[in-house]
Design a protein around this motif. Structure first.
Motif, mmCIF file in Angstrom:
data_model
loop_
_atom_site.group_PDB
_atom_site.id
_atom_site.type_symbol
_atom_site.label_atom_id
_atom_site.label_comp_id
_atom_site.label_asym_id
_atom_site.label_seq_id
_atom_site.Cartn_x
_atom_site.Cartn_y
_atom_site.Cartn_z
ATOM 1 N N VAL A 120 0.555 -1.203 -14.581
ATOM 2 C CA VAL A 120 0.967 -1.621 -13.323
ATOM 3 C C VAL A 120 1.792 -0.669 -12.636
ATOM 4 O O VAL A 120 1.738 -0.378 -11.400
ATOM 5 C CB VAL A 120 2.016 -2.834 -13.647
ATOM 6 N N LYS A 121 2.435 0.152 -13.473
ATOM 7 C CA LYS A 121 3.241 1.366 -12.727
ATOM 8 C C LYS A 121 2.163 2.202 -12.090
ATOM 9 O O LYS A 121 2.569 2.723 -10.741
ATOM 10 C CB LYS A 121 3.903 2.176 -13.952
ATOM 11 N N GLY A 122 1.246 2.594 -12.598
ATOM 12 C CA GLY A 122 -0.014 3.536 -12.051
ATOM 13 C C GLY A 122 -0.578 2.750 -10.553
ATOM 14 O O GLY A 122 -0.389 3.246 -9.623
ATOM 15 N N PHE A 123 -0.711 1.461 -10.802
ATOM 16 C CA PHE A 123 -1.226 0.679 -9.632
ATOM 17 C C PHE A 123 -0.049 0.651 -8.454
ATOM 18 O O PHE A 123 -0.383 0.999 -7.284
ATOM 19 C CB PHE A 123 -1.530 -0.699 -9.979
ATOM 20 N N GLN A 124 1.136 0.474 -8.879
ATOM 21 C CA GLN A 124 2.047 0.529 -7.775
ATOM 22 C C GLN A 124 2.274 1.931 -7.251
ATOM 23 O O GLN A 124 2.509 1.835 -5.829
ATOM 24 C CB GLN A 124 3.336 -0.108 -8.308
ATOM 25 N N GLY A 125 2.299 2.757 -7.994
ATOM 26 C CA GLY A 125 2.626 4.100 -7.394
ATOM 27 C C GLY A 125 1.608 4.514 -6.485
ATOM 28 O O GLY A 125 1.843 5.145 -5.611
ATOM 29 N N LYS A 126 0.258 4.252 -7.060
ATOM 30 C CA LYS A 126 -0.832 4.683 -5.903
ATOM 31 C C LYS A 126 -0.574 4.189 -4.535
ATOM 32 O O LYS A 126 -0.900 4.736 -3.400
ATOM 33 C CB LYS A 126 -2.120 4.132 -6.525
ATOM 34 N N ARG A 127 0.206 3.036 -4.410
ATOM 35 C CA ARG A 127 0.322 2.040 -3.071
ATOM 36 C C ARG A 127 1.487 2.123 -2.621
ATOM 37 O O ARG A 127 1.806 1.493 -1.590
ATOM 38 C CB ARG A 127 -0.402 0.886 -3.450
ATOM 39 N N GLY A 128 2.309 3.118 -3.055
ATOM 40 C CA GLY A 128 3.761 3.259 -2.562
ATOM 41 C C GLY A 128 4.655 2.186 -2.448
ATOM 42 O O GLY A 128 5.584 2.176 -2.084
ATOM 43 N N LEU A 129 4.541 1.485 -3.822
ATOM 44 C CA LEU A 129 5.310 0.295 -4.242
ATOM 45 C C LEU A 129 6.226 0.733 -5.324
ATOM 46 O O LEU A 129 5.957 1.807 -6.058
ATOM 47 C CB LEU A 129 4.818 -0.741 -4.846
ATOM 48 N N PRO A 130 7.566 0.204 -5.359
ATOM 49 C CA PRO A 130 8.165 0.585 -6.741
ATOM 50 C C PRO A 130 7.799 0.462 -7.847
ATOM 51 O O PRO A 130 7.073 -0.422 -8.134
ATOM 52 C CB PRO A 130 9.398 -0.424 -6.495
ATOM 53 N N ARG A 131 7.615 1.635 -8.736
ATOM 54 C CA ARG A 131 7.068 1.734 -9.992
ATOM 55 C C ARG A 131 8.109 1.163 -11.120
ATOM 56 O O ARG A 131 8.469 1.807 -11.977
ATOM 57 C CB ARG A 131 6.740 3.300 -10.369
ATOM 58 N N THR A 132 7.883 -0.334 -11.243
ATOM 59 C CA THR A 132 8.678 -1.071 -12.007
ATOM 60 C C THR A 132 7.834 -1.159 -13.385
ATOM 61 O O THR A 132 8.712 -1.549 -14.386
ATOM 62 C CB THR A 132 9.349 -2.024 -11.529
ATOM 63 N N GLY A 133 6.614 -1.200 -13.331
ATOM 64 C CA GLY A 133 5.728 -1.804 -14.227
ATOM 65 C C GLY A 133 5.983 -3.244 -14.434
ATOM 66 O O GLY A 133 5.228 -3.782 -15.431
ATOM 67 N N GLU A 134 6.562 -4.114 -13.514
ATOM 68 C CA GLU A 134 6.516 -5.345 -13.700
ATOM 69 C C GLU A 134 5.582 -6.064 -12.566
ATOM 70 O O GLU A 134 5.581 -5.615 -11.574
ATOM 71 C CB GLU A 134 7.866 -6.057 -13.627
ATOM 72 N N LEU A 135 4.942 -7.195 -12.746
ATOM 73 C CA LEU A 135 4.132 -7.622 -11.792
ATOM 74 C C LEU A 135 4.790 -8.584 -10.953
ATOM 75 O O LEU A 135 5.095 -9.733 -11.341
ATOM 76 C CB LEU A 135 2.854 -8.523 -12.388
ATOM 77 N N ASP A 136 5.487 -8.130 -9.888
ATOM 78 C CA ASP A 136 5.976 -9.012 -8.844
ATOM 79 C C ASP A 136 5.205 -9.506 -7.962
ATOM 80 O O ASP A 136 4.040 -9.086 -7.833
ATOM 81 C CB ASP A 136 7.244 -8.069 -8.266
ATOM 82 N N VAL A 137 5.830 -10.544 -7.040
ATOM 83 C CA VAL A 137 4.842 -11.299 -5.854
ATOM 84 C C VAL A 137 4.190 -10.116 -5.037
ATOM 85 O O VAL A 137 3.190 -10.242 -4.666
ATOM 86 C CB VAL A 137 5.838 -12.058 -5.121
ATOM 87 N N VAL A 138 4.667 -9.157 -4.630
ATOM 88 C CA VAL A 138 4.113 -8.043 -3.688
ATOM 89 C C VAL A 138 3.023 -7.227 -4.287
ATOM 90 O O VAL A 138 1.802 -7.423 -3.893
ATOM 91 C CB VAL A 138 5.275 -6.987 -3.207
ATOM 92 N N THR A 139 3.284 -6.887 -5.582
ATOM 93 C CA THR A 139 2.233 -6.253 -6.373
ATOM 94 C C THR A 139 0.927 -7.005 -6.740
ATOM 95 O O THR A 139 -0.105 -6.795 -6.677
ATOM 96 C CB THR A 139 2.687 -5.636 -7.808
ATOM 97 N N TRP A 140 1.235 -8.284 -7.174
ATOM 98 C CA TRP A 140 0.247 -9.268 -7.279
ATOM 99 C C TRP A 140 -0.621 -9.525 -6.242
ATOM 100 O O TRP A 140 -1.699 -9.671 -6.366
ATOM 101 C CB TRP A 140 0.991 -10.782 -7.985
ATOM 102 N N GLN A 141 0.176 -9.966 -5.061
ATOM 103 C CA GLN A 141 -0.896 -10.090 -3.651
ATOM 104 C C GLN A 141 -1.771 -8.956 -3.543
ATOM 105 O O GLN A 141 -3.019 -9.096 -2.984
ATOM 106 C CB GLN A 141 0.264 -10.636 -2.645
ATOM 107 N N ARG A 142 -1.312 -7.905 -3.731
ATOM 108 C CA ARG A 142 -2.151 -6.543 -3.322
ATOM 109 C C ARG A 142 -3.003 -6.559 -4.237
ATOM 110 O O ARG A 142 -4.188 -6.317 -4.085
ATOM 111 C CB ARG A 142 -1.170 -5.247 -3.305
ATOM 112 N N LEU A 143 -2.955 -6.783 -5.645
ATOM 113 C CA LEU A 143 -3.837 -6.435 -6.552
ATOM 114 C C LEU A 143 -4.909 -7.907 -6.470
ATOM 115 O O LEU A 143 -6.044 -7.439 -6.384
ATOM 116 C CB LEU A 143 -3.367 -7.022 -8.080
ATOM 117 N N ARG A 144 -4.605 -9.134 -6.093
ATOM 118 C CA ARG A 144 -5.412 -10.139 -5.591
ATOM 119 C C ARG A 144 -6.437 -9.767 -4.551
ATOM 120 O O ARG A 144 -7.666 -10.238 -4.724
ATOM 121 C CB ARG A 144 -4.846 -11.454 -5.268
#
Length: 287
Positions: A120-144
């Motif tokens: 999750v951290k890797g996915f977030q960092g690649k897309r300029g999102l906070p690298r928390t390692g937690e699946l938040d709403v923003v990260t989940w929507q982007r992944l979907r």
């Protein structure tokens, strides 16, 4: 003269905010500067006025920072849906989607572990999102948006799916009850489940036949005469199709397929099954 000076004073008060002028092309001009060389407007007593204290209940606006700019509210963190230590089907689906985009190499487990946090951290960092390692709403929507709804085999690529409800034809006698839906085999005697195990079937070009059959031949150390491959603990039920142990299934999971046989990945379980099954026992293969 008093009116002119008052107007200039009012303009100076307004221009002290962050508002900027915009020209006809929509470009911002430098901030407006009011020249205070004329001095403050005289009061009725002839003395300079001190800054008036705001009246009770008056809105002073945002407090100024040391840089002179108004404070802006800190962004509200996105709601966290799943994080380390969480378990369940939703976590398994999220892991399958991370696997689709190659951030999680290991198969879904249903447990939000250290590998999931790193993915999750890797996915977030690649897309300029906070690298928390937690699946938040923003990260989940982007992944979907980047993935598709996981199929059953993607959720359980190495087995572990709960066994489907037994077919009614499995509820009497001694039966190898094989579900293509859950990809499981139940060994049942008089309607009671004795053991369960994960199984794999043939591909679309070599499908495993469905229906009611019976075990007609058993071979502990069988070797296929067609494909020259080992088929330990083979229990034949339809032509050349048999229930047997598959080391390929144990190694590759559902990323592979049989040539029509019912593969078992757990050698210990299929060995125990082989010892209990008799020639003539029923085999039911169903969806």
């Amino acid at each position: 003269m008093k009116r002119s000076l008052a107007a200039l004073a009012a303009l100076a008060a307004v221009s002290g905010c962050t508002a900027q002028a915009v020209d006809a092309q929509g470009k911002t001009a430098p901030p407006v500067r009011i020249d205070g060389s004329l001095g403050p407007a005289p009061t009725t007593t002839g003395k300079d006025d001190k800054p008036a204290a705001p009246s009770k209940g008056e809105d002073d606006g945002p407090a100024a920072t040391p840089t002179g700019k108004a404070d802006t509210p800190a962004p509200v963190p996105a709601k966290v849906l799943w994080s380390r230590g969480d378990r369940g089907d939703d976590v398994r689906k999220a892991q399958a989607r991370l696997h689709q985009v190659a951030w999680l190499i290991t198969p879904p487990t249903g447990t939000y572990d250290a590998r999931t946090v790193a993915a999750v951290k890797g996915f977030q960092g690649k897309r300029g999102l906070p690298r928390t390692g937690e699946l938040d709403v923003v990260t989940w929507q982007r992944l979907r948006r980047m993935t598709h709804e996981p199929a059953a085999w993607e959720l359980y690529p190495y087995g572990g799916q709960p066994a489907a409800k037994p077919d009614p034809r499995c509820l009497t006698g001694r039966v190898l009850c094989v579900s293509k839906t859950s990809r499981t085999l139940r060994w049942m005697i008089d309607g009671k489940t004795v053991s369960e195990m994960d199984v794999r079937f043939g591909s679309q070009y070599t499908p495993t036949r469905e229906g009611v059959f019976s075990v007609y031949f058993k071979s502990r150390h069988h070797v296929s005469t067609i494909y020259d491959t080992s088929m330990p603990y083979a229990m034949f039920f339809s032509g050349g199709q048999a229930v047997h142990y598959s080391p390929d299934f144990a190694a590759r999971g559902y990323y592979g397929a049989s040539h029509g046989c019912v593969n078992v990945r757990d050698e210990g379980k299929v060995a125990a099954l082989f010892a209990q099954v008799r020639t003539g026992d029923k085999v039911v293969v169903y969806w």
